[in-house]
Design an enzyme around this catalytic site. Sequence first.
Site, PDB file in Angstrom:
ATOM      1  NE  ARG A  51      53.184  41.532  53.819  1.00 56.79           N
ATOM      2  CZ  ARG A  51      54.029  40.451  53.388  1.00 56.79           C
ATOM      3  NH1 ARG A  51      55.491  41.376  53.703  1.00 56.79           N
ATOM      4  NH2 ARG A  51      54.601  40.421  51.611  1.00 56.79           N
ATOM      5  N   GLY A  52      53.393  37.594  53.877  1.00 57.65           N
ATOM      6  CA  GLY A  52      53.611  36.800  52.297  1.00 57.65           C
ATOM      7  C   GLY A  52      53.236  35.411  52.566  1.00 57.65           C
ATOM      8  CB  ALA A  53      52.705  33.048  49.282  1.00 60.04           C
ATOM      9  NE  ARG A  81      46.121  37.668  55.243  1.00 57.59           N
ATOM     10  CZ  ARG A  81      46.870  37.998  54.324  1.00 57.59           C
ATOM     11  NH1 ARG A  81      48.057  38.502  55.114  1.00 57.59           N
ATOM     12  NH2 ARG A  81      46.936  39.195  53.236  1.00 57.59           N
ATOM     13  CD  GLN A 179      51.554  45.372  51.665  1.00 65.06           C
ATOM     14  OE1 GLN A 179      51.029  45.758  50.918  1.00 65.06           O
ATOM     15  NE2 GLN A 179      50.502  43.912  52.316  1.00 65.06           N
ATOM     16  CG  ASP A 219      49.398  35.875  48.199  1.00 65.32           C
ATOM     17  OD1 ASP A 219      49.610  37.603  47.523  1.00 65.32           O
ATOM     18  OD2 ASP A 219      49.473  35.953  48.969  1.00 65.32           O
ATOM     19  CE  LYS A 230      49.314  42.371  49.473  1.00 66.59           C
ATOM     20  NZ  LYS A 230      47.572  42.447  50.312  1.00 66.59           N
TER      21      LYS A 230
HETATM   22  O1  MRU Z   1      49.024  40.577  51.980  1.00 70.70           O
HETATM   23  P1  MRU Z   1      50.164  39.735  52.506  1.00 70.70           P
HETATM   24  O2  MRU Z   1      51.338  41.095  52.267  1.00 70.70           O
HETATM   25  O3  MRU Z   1      50.563  38.756  53.024  1.00 70.70           O
HETATM   26  O4  MRU Z   1      50.424  39.642  50.619  1.00 70.70           O
HETATM   27  C1  MRU Z   1      51.481  39.527  49.622  1.00 70.70           C
HETATM   28  C2  MRU Z   1      51.511  39.257  48.786  1.00 70.70           C
HETATM   29  O5  MRU Z   1      50.860  39.427  47.549  1.00 70.70           O
HETATM   30  C3  MRU Z   1      53.283  38.776  48.335  1.00 70.70           C
HETATM   31  O6  MRU Z   1      53.287  39.674  46.890  1.00 70.70           O
HETATM   32  C4  MRU Z   1      52.987  37.441  47.926  1.00 70.70           C
HETATM   33  O7  MRU Z   1      52.727  36.972  49.254  1.00 70.70           O
HETATM   34  C5  MRU Z   1      54.437  37.205  47.700  1.00 70.70           C
HETATM   35  S1  MRU Z   1      55.130  36.953  48.551  1.00 70.70           S
HETATM   36  C6  MRU Z   1      55.814  36.141  48.667  1.00 70.70           C
END
Ligand code: MRU
Length: 317
Positions: A51-53, A81, A179, A219, A230
Amino acid sequence: MLVDGEERKSLWFEENALHLIDQRKLPFEYEIFVARNVEEVAFAIENMVVRGAPAIGVAAAYGVVLGKDLDESIERLKKTRPTANDLFYALDYMKKEIENGRDALNAAMDYEKRILRSCKKIGEYGEKLIEDGASILTHCNAGALATIDYGTALAPLREAHRRGKKFFVYVDETRPRMQGALTAWELQQEGIDYCLIADNAAGYYMSKGEIDLVIVGADRIASNGDVANKIGTYEKAVIAKENNIPFYVAAPASTIDRSIKSGMEIVIEERGEEELKEKWGCRILPDWIKVKNPAFDITPSKYITGYITDEGIKKEI
Ligand code: MRU
């Protein structure tokens, strides 16, 4: 990033398979999930093994390597996603490179290197914002887990720590997927001083003057600088402004979506109700309770002091 004192990445490609630190298991267990085909990579993204962009983008690029048919693989991965721009950015990149005759694995490895370079740069630029003795709030996990290494929001903290600065990090727990526990795990591994707080405690600490700076990841960033991140990011930004606390968003170019004018156009993912009703295998709400679970919110650019990018710190994106 450090894992038990050793340098690691949150994913890697080896023996024709994508290896991922299983983020569903942390911080309790450190396990590796192995994806051997495009469907397993799609599963990993959908279920937040990864997870995480930026990490989603890199995982998807390797997913294409494991696919048999280019267009089918891309279509499948695009459905995993909806909000993180990096997913679509990485898949568009892979399609172009492969159609231009490039070897898929070679292209994916280059894409990963590019993300790593960007995050390192974000750390070097962002580190200047961190003063000795400062307290910094962060939301979600925008660390090495979310980006292969360094992080976006956590990259400046890692770099400041490396340079010997002393500072303290308030980590929002970030319900419902927690997270914040991943961020706490990363900071603990690095030896950076932190504490985890309930999401709704951030305003309290801001009002008491205990937070000097907020840094979050993103994201998707629209052309006008609005940021999807998030769920809960928006309210942190509003409270930060109310308390005159600088609020920065750290992100690589792959997160910026120039095709949309404002955050209003960003698709917000709605996730399943079990994320609120269950925690680490434990039922915390009865079935009959009705819930909603938006995974992201939009922070309008007027609340954002600046953007920490791989090209420097900018007032506008
Ligand atoms: O749903 P997630 O855990 O994939 O969401 C991630 C986030 O919102 C992070 O803060 C965002 O992707 C930045 S990642 C460097």
